[in-house]
Enzyme design. Structure first.
Site, mmCIF file in Angstrom:
data_model
loop_
_atom_site.group_PDB
_atom_site.id
_atom_site.type_symbol
_atom_site.label_atom_id
_atom_site.label_comp_id
_atom_site.label_asym_id
_atom_site.label_seq_id
_atom_site.Cartn_x
_atom_site.Cartn_y
_atom_site.Cartn_z
ATOM 1 N N ASP A 46 1.114 -1.074 -0.046
ATOM 2 C CA ASP A 46 0.002 0.157 -0.153
ATOM 3 C C ASP A 46 1.020 1.116 0.172
ATOM 4 O OD1 ASP A 46 -2.444 1.585 0.511
ATOM 5 O OD2 ASP A 46 -1.834 1.671 2.455
ATOM 6 N N ASP A 234 -1.672 -0.880 6.102
ATOM 7 C CA ASP A 234 -2.004 -0.555 7.429
ATOM 8 C C ASP A 234 -3.171 -0.255 7.645
ATOM 9 O OD1 ASP A 234 -1.913 2.871 7.247
ATOM 10 O OD2 ASP A 234 -1.174 1.801 5.533
ATOM 11 N N ASP A 238 -7.183 -2.061 3.914
ATOM 12 C CA ASP A 238 -6.300 -3.234 3.552
ATOM 13 C C ASP A 238 -6.405 -4.648 4.184
ATOM 14 O OD1 ASP A 238 -4.866 -1.265 1.928
ATOM 15 O OD2 ASP A 238 -3.937 -0.707 3.939
#
Length: 337
Positions: A46, A234, A238
């Site tokens: 990410d 995080d 996600d």
């Protein structure tokens, strides 16, 4: 016939590896996480909060039909209830003042709408503006852009910039040195911002403008290769991707509870340089476990053959059972160092 060496030493190898991971500032949730980590060939990340600090600052305000300060105040009012790093940066840039807000509505993957000081404000990404019937000019500069519409008219945009996390570039270089053939970034940010970060970090590929469900599909596509896939994230969004990845890795400090719960490995210090350490530990753990299996079986079969030939004594049989178990246990402790 007693499989003591296998039954005891192999789990101890994994316990030792998990202990080593813990001392390095991480938490591995079971031996399967270490086993999959050792086979990792693709690492997917990410962007915000993982590869970048998630600390944004407003660098430019482009207003249409009103003053820049007024646009910033209206957007800050709409964003005031959000905990997203971009929202916090806009509120801080507006002076952090309390602004009256009504009818606040968050639109997943798009942005936010609210009535601020009696005016209808919509703030979000380019897709949100296009759905409202506007075609704002593409901002060519790197960074994140928040577009805004006020009272049914396009009002301008706010440009913010994020900084790359310290050690992220070194961590990615180390992953490549360990044989991770692909490093990929997934982000909901626009193409220019994603390309800027990807080029600074030396990523293999990147995909921009993704909604949470798009990230799931991209990871599913990337998993079609034979290599085990690591996903590092995080946020709450996600969590589904972390759960489906070969190894889900969550940032433990800034990560959401949902992300930490879904992950197989948690980086407690939020330092990506811990990830290559975890891979090295996992590979050493697997090597020690394989050594114990081969050693235990080889001695068992050798003594079995000798006993068939009438050449094995009771003491040799004792060594093949208890002695091999002790040696395998001692070897297993190497995984923890």
């Amino acid at each position: 016939s007693c499989p003591c060496a296998l039954v005891i030493s192999v789990p101890l190898s994994f316990f030792g590896g998990m202990g080593a991971v813990s001392r390095a500032g991480m938490i591995a949730k079971g031996g399967m996480a270490l086993e999959n980590l050792a086979k990792a060939g693709v690492a997917v990340f990410d962007k915000t909060g993982t590869l970048t600090t998630g600390t944004f600052s407003v660098t430019q305000v482009q207003a249409t039909g009103m003053e820049q300060g007024q646009l910033l105040r209206l957007v800050a009012g709409a964003e005031s209830a959000s905990s997203h790093p971009i929202a916090r940066a806009i509120v801080a840039a507006a002076g952090g003042q309390e602004i009256p807000v009504e009818n606040l509505k968050e639109i997943p993957g798009r942005g936010i709408s609210a009535v601020v000081e009696g005016r209808q404000v919509c703030a979000g990404n380019r897709m949100m503006m296009e759905e409202l019937g506007f075609s704002p000019e593409e901002v060519q500069a790197g960074g994140t852009v928040v577009y805004a519409a006020v009272d049914g008219s396009y009002a301008g945009c706010i440009l913010l910039e994020d900084t790359v996390k310290p050690g992220a570039r070194e961590a990615l270089a180390e992953l490549r040195a360990l044989g991770v053939r692909e490093t990929v970034m997934l982000t909901g940010d626009r193409e220019h911002a994603a390309a800027s970060v990807a080029q600074r970090l030396g990523l293999t590929r990147w995909f921009a403008g993704l909604l949470p469900q798009d990230k799931v599909e991209k990871v599913r596509e990337l998993q079609e290769s034979k290599d085990t896939l690591i996903f590092v994230g995080d946020g709450v969004n996600d969590a589904p991707v972390l759960a489906m990845a070969g190894v889900g890795v969550a940032m433990g400090g800034i990560g959401s509870d949902a992300a930490v719960e879904a992950a197989d490995l948690v980086l407690l210090k939020d330092d990506l340089r811990s990830l290559p350490k975890a891979i090295r530990i996992s590979r050493k753990t697997m090597a020690v476990a394989r050594q114990n299996i081969i050693f235990a079986l080889a001695v068992k079969f050798a003594v079995l053959l000798l006993s068939i030939l009438g050449m094995a004594s009771m003491w040799l049989a004792v060594f093949a059972d208890v002695g091999v178990a002790v040696l395998a246990i001692l070897n297993a402790t190497r995984a923890g160092r």
